[in-house]
Design a protein around this motif. Structure first.
Motif, PDB file in Angstrom:
ATOM      1  N   ARG A  18       0.874  -1.177   0.000  1.00  0.00           N
ATOM      2  CA  ARG A  18       0.000   0.000   0.000  1.00  0.00           C
ATOM      3  C   ARG A  18       0.909   1.224   0.000  1.00  0.00           C
ATOM      4  NH1 ARG A  18      -3.028  -2.945   4.130  1.00  0.00           N
ATOM      5  NH2 ARG A  18      -4.834  -3.864   3.106  1.00  0.00           N
ATOM      6  N   ILE A  19       1.080   1.822  -1.157  1.00  0.00           N
ATOM      7  CA  ILE A  19       1.957   2.983  -1.284  1.00  0.00           C
ATOM      8  C   ILE A  19       1.160   4.108  -1.933  1.00  0.00           C
ATOM      9  CG2 ILE A  19       4.114   3.883  -2.226  1.00  0.00           C
ATOM     10  CD1 ILE A  19       5.007   0.953  -2.606  1.00  0.00           C
ATOM     11  N   ASP A  20       0.969   5.207  -1.212  1.00  0.00           N
ATOM     12  CA  ASP A  20       0.291   6.364  -1.792  1.00  0.00           C
ATOM     13  C   ASP A  20       1.148   6.925  -2.915  1.00  0.00           C
ATOM     14  OD1 ASP A  20      -1.907   6.214  -0.106  1.00  0.00           O
ATOM     15  OD2 ASP A  20      -0.935   7.402   1.438  1.00  0.00           O
ATOM     16  N   SER A  21       0.514   7.187  -4.070  1.00  0.00           N
ATOM     17  CA  SER A  21       1.243   7.578  -5.261  1.00  0.00           C
ATOM     18  C   SER A  21       0.454   8.598  -6.062  1.00  0.00           C
ATOM     19  CB  SER A  21       1.505   6.361  -6.157  1.00  0.00           C
ATOM     20  OG  SER A  21       2.196   5.365  -5.469  1.00  0.00           O
ATOM     21  N   THR A  22       1.130   9.181  -7.039  1.00  0.00           N
ATOM     22  CA  THR A  22       0.505  10.052  -8.022  1.00  0.00           C
ATOM     23  C   THR A  22       0.827   9.502  -9.400  1.00  0.00           C
ATOM     24  OG1 THR A  22       0.818  11.960  -6.578  1.00  0.00           O
ATOM     25  CG2 THR A  22       0.358  12.413  -8.887  1.00  0.00           C
ATOM     26  N   VAL A  23      -0.185   9.402 -10.256  1.00  0.00           N
ATOM     27  CA  VAL A  23       0.014   8.941 -11.626  1.00  0.00           C
ATOM     28  C   VAL A  23      -0.175  10.133 -12.545  1.00  0.00           C
ATOM     29  CG1 VAL A  23      -0.745   7.320 -13.397  1.00  0.00           C
ATOM     30  CG2 VAL A  23      -0.962   6.712 -10.996  1.00  0.00           C
ATOM     31  N   LYS A  24       0.770  10.315 -13.478  1.00  0.00           N
ATOM     32  CA  LYS A  24       0.719  11.452 -14.400  1.00  0.00           C
ATOM     33  C   LYS A  24       0.672  10.957 -15.837  1.00  0.00           C
ATOM     34  CE  LYS A  24       3.338  14.288 -11.208  1.00  0.00           C
ATOM     35  NZ  LYS A  24       4.546  15.063 -10.969  1.00  0.00           N
ATOM     36  N   TYR A  25      -0.181  11.611 -16.617  1.00  0.00           N
ATOM     37  CA  TYR A  25      -0.322  11.313 -18.037  1.00  0.00           C
ATOM     38  C   TYR A  25      -0.608  12.621 -18.756  1.00  0.00           C
ATOM     39  CZ  TYR A  25      -2.556   9.776 -22.363  1.00  0.00           C
ATOM     40  OH  TYR A  25      -2.893   9.598 -23.675  1.00  0.00           O
ATOM     41  N   LEU A  26       0.249  13.018 -19.662  1.00  0.00           N
ATOM     42  CA  LEU A  26       0.164  14.299 -20.361  1.00  0.00           C
ATOM     43  C   LEU A  26      -0.019  15.421 -19.334  1.00  0.00           C
ATOM     44  CD1 LEU A  26      -1.992  13.265 -23.446  1.00  0.00           C
ATOM     45  CD2 LEU A  26       0.477  13.512 -23.332  1.00  0.00           C
ATOM     46  N   ASN A  27      -1.130  16.171 -19.396  1.00  0.00           N
ATOM     47  CA  ASN A  27      -1.340  17.253 -18.426  1.00  0.00           C
ATOM     48  C   ASN A  27      -2.297  16.846 -17.306  1.00  0.00           C
ATOM     49  OD1 ASN A  27      -3.654  17.151 -19.894  1.00  0.00           O
ATOM     50  ND2 ASN A  27      -3.755  19.337 -20.352  1.00  0.00           N
ATOM     51  N   GLN A  28      -2.570  15.556 -17.154  1.00  0.00           N
ATOM     52  CA  GLN A  28      -3.444  15.048 -16.089  1.00  0.00           C
ATOM     53  C   GLN A  28      -2.620  14.419 -14.982  1.00  0.00           C
ATOM     54  OE1 GLN A  28      -6.677  12.406 -17.308  1.00  0.00           O
ATOM     55  NE2 GLN A  28      -5.810  12.560 -19.347  1.00  0.00           N
ATOM     56  N   GLN A  29      -3.169  14.419 -13.799  1.00  0.00           N
ATOM     57  CA  GLN A  29      -2.593  13.622 -12.721  1.00  0.00           C
ATOM     58  C   GLN A  29      -3.704  13.202 -11.778  1.00  0.00           C
ATOM     59  OE1 GLN A  29       0.458  16.008 -10.935  1.00  0.00           O
ATOM     60  NE2 GLN A  29      -0.812  16.537  -9.215  1.00  0.00           N
ATOM     61  N   ALA A  30      -3.508  12.048 -11.167  1.00  0.00           N
ATOM     62  CA  ALA A  30      -4.511  11.507 -10.246  1.00  0.00           C
ATOM     63  C   ALA A  30      -3.802  10.848  -9.080  1.00  0.00           C
ATOM     64  CB  ALA A  30      -5.407  10.487 -10.952  1.00  0.00           C
ATOM     65  N   ALA A  31      -4.379  11.004  -7.908  1.00  0.00           N
ATOM     66  CA  ALA A  31      -3.857  10.336  -6.723  1.00  0.00           C
ATOM     67  C   ALA A  31      -4.313   8.883  -6.763  1.00  0.00           C
ATOM     68  CB  ALA A  31      -4.372  11.012  -5.464  1.00  0.00           C
ATOM     69  N   SER A  56      -0.925   3.829 -23.223  1.00  0.00           N
ATOM     70  CA  SER A  56      -0.437   5.175 -22.901  1.00  0.00           C
ATOM     71  C   SER A  56       0.786   5.100 -21.991  1.00  0.00           C
ATOM     72  CB  SER A  56      -1.521   5.983 -22.180  1.00  0.00           C
ATOM     73  OG  SER A  56      -2.663   6.099 -22.978  1.00  0.00           O
ATOM     74  N   ASN A  57       1.721   6.027 -22.195  1.00  0.00           N
ATOM     75  CA  ASN A  57       2.888   6.124 -21.327  1.00  0.00           C
ATOM     76  C   ASN A  57       2.548   7.016 -20.140  1.00  0.00           C
ATOM     77  OD1 ASN A  57       4.579   4.550 -22.958  1.00  0.00           O
ATOM     78  ND2 ASN A  57       4.954   6.287 -24.285  1.00  0.00           N
ATOM     79  N   VAL A  58       2.807   6.525 -18.929  1.00  0.00           N
ATOM     80  CA  VAL A  58       2.498   7.249 -17.704  1.00  0.00           C
ATOM     81  C   VAL A  58       3.734   7.297 -16.813  1.00  0.00           C
ATOM     82  CG1 VAL A  58       0.034   6.680 -17.724  1.00  0.00           C
ATOM     83  CG2 VAL A  58       1.628   5.174 -16.550  1.00  0.00           C
ATOM     84  N   GLU A  69       8.603   5.237 -14.934  1.00  0.00           N
ATOM     85  CA  GLU A  69       7.868   5.357 -16.192  1.00  0.00           C
ATOM     86  C   GLU A  69       7.343   3.990 -16.590  1.00  0.00           C
ATOM     87  OE1 GLU A  69      10.035   7.256 -19.307  1.00  0.00           O
ATOM     88  OE2 GLU A  69      10.824   8.784 -17.954  1.00  0.00           O
ATOM     89  N   GLY A  70       6.157   3.985 -17.189  1.00  0.00           N
ATOM     90  CA  GLY A  70       5.578   2.719 -17.608  1.00  0.00           C
ATOM     91  C   GLY A  70       4.506   2.901 -18.660  1.00  0.00           C
ATOM     92  N   THR A  71       3.922   1.798 -19.060  1.00  0.00           N
ATOM     93  CA  THR A  71       2.881   1.769 -20.077  1.00  0.00           C
ATOM     94  C   THR A  71       1.644   1.092 -19.496  1.00  0.00           C
ATOM     95  OG1 THR A  71       4.580   1.535 -21.769  1.00  0.00           O
ATOM     96  CG2 THR A  71       2.341   0.987 -22.417  1.00  0.00           C
ATOM     97  N   VAL A  72       0.489   1.707 -19.706  1.00  0.00           N
ATOM     98  CA  VAL A  72      -0.768   1.136 -19.213  1.00  0.00           C
ATOM     99  C   VAL A  72      -1.064  -0.131 -20.018  1.00  0.00           C
ATOM    100  CG1 VAL A  72      -3.253   1.497 -18.925  1.00  0.00           C
ATOM    101  CG2 VAL A  72      -1.662   3.390 -18.541  1.00  0.00           C
ATOM    102  N   ARG A  73      -1.226  -1.266 -19.329  1.00  0.00           N
ATOM    103  CA  ARG A  73      -1.526  -2.542 -19.975  1.00  0.00           C
ATOM    104  C   ARG A  73      -2.997  -2.904 -19.849  1.00  0.00           C
ATOM    105  NH1 ARG A  73       1.215  -2.744 -23.791  1.00  0.00           N
ATOM    106  NH2 ARG A  73       3.391  -2.445 -23.396  1.00  0.00           N
ATOM    107  N   GLY A  78     -11.530   1.510 -12.040  1.00  0.00           N
ATOM    108  CA  GLY A  78     -10.723   2.482 -11.317  1.00  0.00           C
ATOM    109  C   GLY A  78      -9.318   2.011 -10.984  1.00  0.00           C
ATOM    110  N   ARG A  79      -8.881   0.944 -11.620  1.00  0.00           N
ATOM    111  CA  ARG A  79      -7.534   0.418 -11.398  1.00  0.00           C
ATOM    112  C   ARG A  79      -6.778   0.377 -12.714  1.00  0.00           C
ATOM    113  NH1 ARG A  79      -8.230  -4.582  -7.153  1.00  0.00           N
ATOM    114  NH2 ARG A  79      -9.265  -3.356  -5.556  1.00  0.00           N
ATOM    115  N   LEU A  80      -5.473   0.488 -12.609  1.00  0.00           N
ATOM    116  CA  LEU A  80      -4.595   0.407 -13.780  1.00  0.00           C
ATOM    117  C   LEU A  80      -3.533  -0.650 -13.548  1.00  0.00           C
ATOM    118  CD1 LEU A  80      -3.705   4.165 -14.465  1.00  0.00           C
ATOM    119  CD2 LEU A  80      -5.380   2.782 -15.674  1.00  0.00           C
ATOM    120  N   GLY A  81      -3.206  -1.380 -14.593  1.00  0.00           N
ATOM    121  CA  GLY A  81      -2.055  -2.270 -14.586  1.00  0.00           C
ATOM    122  C   GLY A  81      -0.984  -1.618 -15.444  1.00  0.00           C
ATOM    123  N   ILE A  82       0.182  -1.392 -14.874  1.00  0.00           N
ATOM    124  CA  ILE A  82       1.227  -0.656 -15.572  1.00  0.00           C
ATOM    125  C   ILE A  82       2.472  -1.521 -15.694  1.00  0.00           C
ATOM    126  CG2 ILE A  82       2.710   1.381 -15.489  1.00  0.00           C
ATOM    127  CD1 ILE A  82       0.366   2.684 -13.862  1.00  0.00           C
TER     128      ILE A  82
END
Length: 111
Positions: A18-31, A56-58, A69-73, A78-82
């Motif tokens: 459980r690690i609080d993080s921020t994900v960024k994509y272009l000009n967006q970001q989400a906690a 997408s590269n995030v 850095e990674g790629t959305v798979r 509401g979940r992402l696999g990167i």
């Protein structure tokens, strides 16, 4: 058990965390919160709206691992696999994380 569906299975063990993080994509970001991690990928649960499509590269940023850095798979509920980009920097960061910071998280409720 034999794989009759000719699908790729997981090749690397996942570890819960459980690690609080921020994900960024272009000009967006989400906690969000990293739910599990391996040396090649991360599953993250997002707490806000995020419009990155599969492929997408995030960039994932947190205190324990740093910038990855990674790629959305995949995207689901509401979940992402990167998939982590396999660079010398990311490999060093993941090795350092597992060596110094990682603690396996167990479910709170048990039967």
């Amino acid at each position: 058990m034999q794989n009759n569906l000719k699908m790729d299975g997981r090749k690397v063990q996942r570890n819960r965390c459980r690690i609080d993080s921020t994900v960024k994509y272009l000009n967006q970001q989400a906690a969000g919160r990293v739910l599990n991690v391996s040396r090649t990928g991360i599953a993250i649960e997002l707490s806000g709206k995020f419009n990155a499509a599969t492929g997408s590269n995030v960039v994932i940023e947190n205190d324990d691992i740093g910038l990855i850095e990674g790629t959305v798979r995949w995207r689901r509920d509401g979940r992402l696999g990167i998939q982590i980009k396999q660079t010398s920097n990311s490999l060093a960061q993941m090795s350092a994380y597992f060596r110094h910071f990682h603690r396996e998280v167990r479910p709170v409720l048990t039967r």
